[in-house]
Design a protein around this motif. Structure first.
Motif, PDB file in Angstrom:
ATOM      1  N   ALA A  76     -25.739 -13.972  -9.170  1.00 23.44           N
ATOM      2  CA  ALA A  76     -25.340 -12.567  -9.290  1.00 23.44           C
ATOM      3  C   ALA A  76     -24.105 -12.218  -8.458  1.00 23.44           C
ATOM      4  CB  ALA A  76     -26.504 -11.663  -8.907  1.00 23.44           C
ATOM      5  N   HIS A  77     -23.742 -13.058  -7.496  1.00 23.47           N
ATOM      6  CA  HIS A  77     -22.574 -12.790  -6.660  1.00 23.47           C
ATOM      7  C   HIS A  77     -21.254 -13.055  -7.395  1.00 23.47           C
ATOM      8  CE1 HIS A  77     -23.982 -16.922  -6.038  1.00 23.47           C
ATOM      9  NE2 HIS A  77     -22.705 -17.218  -6.040  1.00 23.47           N
ATOM     10  N   TRP A  78     -21.319 -13.696  -8.558  1.00 26.17           N
ATOM     11  CA  TRP A  78     -20.100 -13.929  -9.338  1.00 26.17           C
ATOM     12  C   TRP A  78     -19.693 -12.661 -10.044  1.00 26.17           C
ATOM     13  CZ3 TRP A  78     -17.042 -17.880  -8.671  1.00 26.17           C
ATOM     14  CH2 TRP A  78     -17.572 -19.048  -8.130  1.00 26.17           C
ATOM     15  N   ARG A  79     -18.418 -12.422 -10.100  1.00 27.42           N
ATOM     16  CA  ARG A  79     -17.850 -11.266 -10.790  1.00 27.42           C
ATOM     17  C   ARG A  79     -16.986 -11.769 -11.944  1.00 27.42           C
ATOM     18  NH1 ARG A  79     -21.369  -9.045  -8.113  1.00 27.42           N
ATOM     19  NH2 ARG A  79     -20.967  -7.695  -6.363  1.00 27.42           N
ATOM     20  N   GLN A  80     -16.824 -10.916 -12.955  1.00 28.52           N
ATOM     21  CA  GLN A  80     -15.985 -11.267 -14.100  1.00 28.52           C
ATOM     22  C   GLN A  80     -15.058 -10.102 -14.412  1.00 28.52           C
ATOM     23  OE1 GLN A  80     -17.969 -12.259 -17.758  1.00 28.52           O
ATOM     24  NE2 GLN A  80     -16.088 -12.164 -18.925  1.00 28.52           N
ATOM     25  N   ALA A  81     -13.760 -10.381 -14.397  1.00 27.53           N
ATOM     26  CA  ALA A  81     -12.751  -9.412 -14.812  1.00 27.53           C
ATOM     27  C   ALA A  81     -12.310  -9.836 -16.208  1.00 27.53           C
ATOM     28  CB  ALA A  81     -11.578  -9.421 -13.850  1.00 27.53           C
ATOM     29  N   SER A  82     -12.357  -8.910 -17.142  1.00 26.02           N
ATOM     30  CA  SER A  82     -12.069  -9.248 -18.534  1.00 26.02           C
ATOM     31  C   SER A  82     -10.630  -8.952 -18.915  1.00 26.02           C
ATOM     32  CB  SER A  82     -12.983  -8.461 -19.462  1.00 26.02           C
ATOM     33  OG  SER A  82     -14.320  -8.819 -19.228  1.00 26.02           O
ATOM     34  N   ILE A  83     -10.143  -9.779 -19.844  1.00 27.71           N
ATOM     35  CA  ILE A  83      -8.857  -9.550 -20.485  1.00 27.71           C
ATOM     36  C   ILE A  83      -9.193  -9.375 -21.954  1.00 27.71           C
ATOM     37  CG2 ILE A  83      -6.606 -10.507 -21.068  1.00 27.71           C
ATOM     38  CD1 ILE A  83      -6.806 -12.167 -18.499  1.00 27.71           C
ATOM     39  N   GLY A  84      -9.157  -8.137 -22.387  1.00 26.96           N
ATOM     40  CA  GLY A  84      -9.593  -7.859 -23.744  1.00 26.96           C
ATOM     41  C   GLY A  84     -11.064  -8.206 -23.888  1.00 26.96           C
ATOM     42  N   ARG A  85     -11.433  -8.650 -25.064  1.00 21.55           N
ATOM     43  CA  ARG A  85     -12.824  -9.046 -25.300  1.00 21.55           C
ATOM     44  C   ARG A  85     -12.994 -10.557 -25.296  1.00 21.55           C
ATOM     45  NH1 ARG A  85     -14.575  -4.906 -30.095  1.00 21.55           N
ATOM     46  NH2 ARG A  85     -14.359  -3.044 -28.826  1.00 21.55           N
ATOM     47  N   ARG A  86     -11.888 -11.264 -25.206  1.00 21.85           N
ATOM     48  CA  ARG A  86     -11.958 -12.709 -25.374  1.00 21.85           C
ATOM     49  C   ARG A  86     -12.026 -13.503 -24.080  1.00 21.85           C
ATOM     50  NH1 ARG A  86      -8.184 -16.646 -29.088  1.00 21.85           N
ATOM     51  NH2 ARG A  86      -9.114 -18.548 -28.309  1.00 21.85           N
ATOM     52  N   PHE A  87     -11.282 -13.097 -23.056  1.00 23.15           N
ATOM     53  CA  PHE A  87     -11.171 -13.908 -21.845  1.00 23.15           C
ATOM     54  C   PHE A  87     -11.816 -13.228 -20.655  1.00 23.15           C
ATOM     55  CE2 PHE A  87      -7.646 -15.174 -24.549  1.00 23.15           C
ATOM     56  CZ  PHE A  87      -7.819 -16.541 -24.574  1.00 23.15           C
ATOM     57  N   GLY A  88     -12.427 -14.036 -19.797  1.00 23.00           N
ATOM     58  CA  GLY A  88     -13.032 -13.536 -18.572  1.00 23.00           C
ATOM     59  C   GLY A  88     -12.609 -14.391 -17.391  1.00 23.00           C
ATOM     60  N   LEU A  89     -12.173 -13.748 -16.323  1.00 28.90           N
ATOM     61  CA  LEU A  89     -11.782 -14.417 -15.086  1.00 28.90           C
ATOM     62  C   LEU A  89     -12.940 -14.280 -14.106  1.00 28.90           C
ATOM     63  CD1 LEU A  89      -9.713 -15.639 -13.069  1.00 28.90           C
ATOM     64  CD2 LEU A  89      -9.004 -13.267 -12.598  1.00 28.90           C
ATOM     65  N   PHE A  90     -13.486 -15.408 -13.673  1.00 29.61           N
ATOM     66  CA  PHE A  90     -14.628 -15.393 -12.765  1.00 29.61           C
ATOM     67  C   PHE A  90     -14.164 -15.600 -11.329  1.00 29.61           C
ATOM     68  CE2 PHE A  90     -16.550 -15.951 -16.791  1.00 29.61           C
ATOM     69  CZ  PHE A  90     -17.798 -15.384 -16.687  1.00 29.61           C
ATOM     70  N   PHE A  91     -14.735 -14.785 -10.430  1.00 27.42           N
ATOM     71  CA  PHE A  91     -14.345 -14.844  -9.021  1.00 27.42           C
ATOM     72  C   PHE A  91     -15.501 -14.376  -8.140  1.00 27.42           C
ATOM     73  CE2 PHE A  91     -13.435 -10.542 -10.369  1.00 27.42           C
ATOM     74  CZ  PHE A  91     -13.732  -9.750  -9.269  1.00 27.42           C
TER      75      PHE A  91
END
Length: 120
Positions: A76-91
């Motif tokens: 649950a500590h992972w975060r996801q920033a989305s680019i549109g609906r297709r890509f997700g950046l995990f941090f």
């Protein structure tokens, strides 16, 4: 690298993904018609750069980055920033240490295609 008071760290996986994307964008730019075209890889690289260097470091704790019930409690500590609906950046980030660690980019379309093949 420091941005908005945060130290930014990049996992080898995301570094490799960015390098491949950069190479693909360069090839695409070379092959682009003089009338102009859509360099999708270049646009994605630019969007990821804005996300990694400005948007996420400006406020990494944004509620929109939370995974909710999409991931197990242990992750649950992972975060996801989305680019549109297709890509997700995990941090991940640590507020006390003021560190953000970028881990990987997920292509949701490719993931769904793989899941369909596995199901059939």
């Amino acid at each position: 690298m420091q941005r908005h008071g945060w130290t930014l760290l990049f996992h080898d996986r995301v570094v490799g993904q960015l390098a491949k994307l950069q190479a693909a964008a360069e090839v695409e730019a070379k092959n682009e018609q003089p009338t102009g075209g859509s360099n999708a890889n270049g646009k994605l690289l630019e969007a990821l750069s804005r996300l990694m260097l400005d948007r996420v470091p400006s406020e990494p704790g944004r509620p929109e980055y939370r995974q909710g019930s999409a991931m197990e409690q242990a992750h649950a500590h992972w975060r996801q920033a989305s680019i549109g609906r297709r890509f997700g950046l995990f941090f991940r980030y640590d507020s006390k240490a003021k560190v953000i660690i970028y881990a990987w980019v997920r292509d949701m379309k490719a993931r769904r295609e793989i899941e369909k093949r596995i199901e059939h």
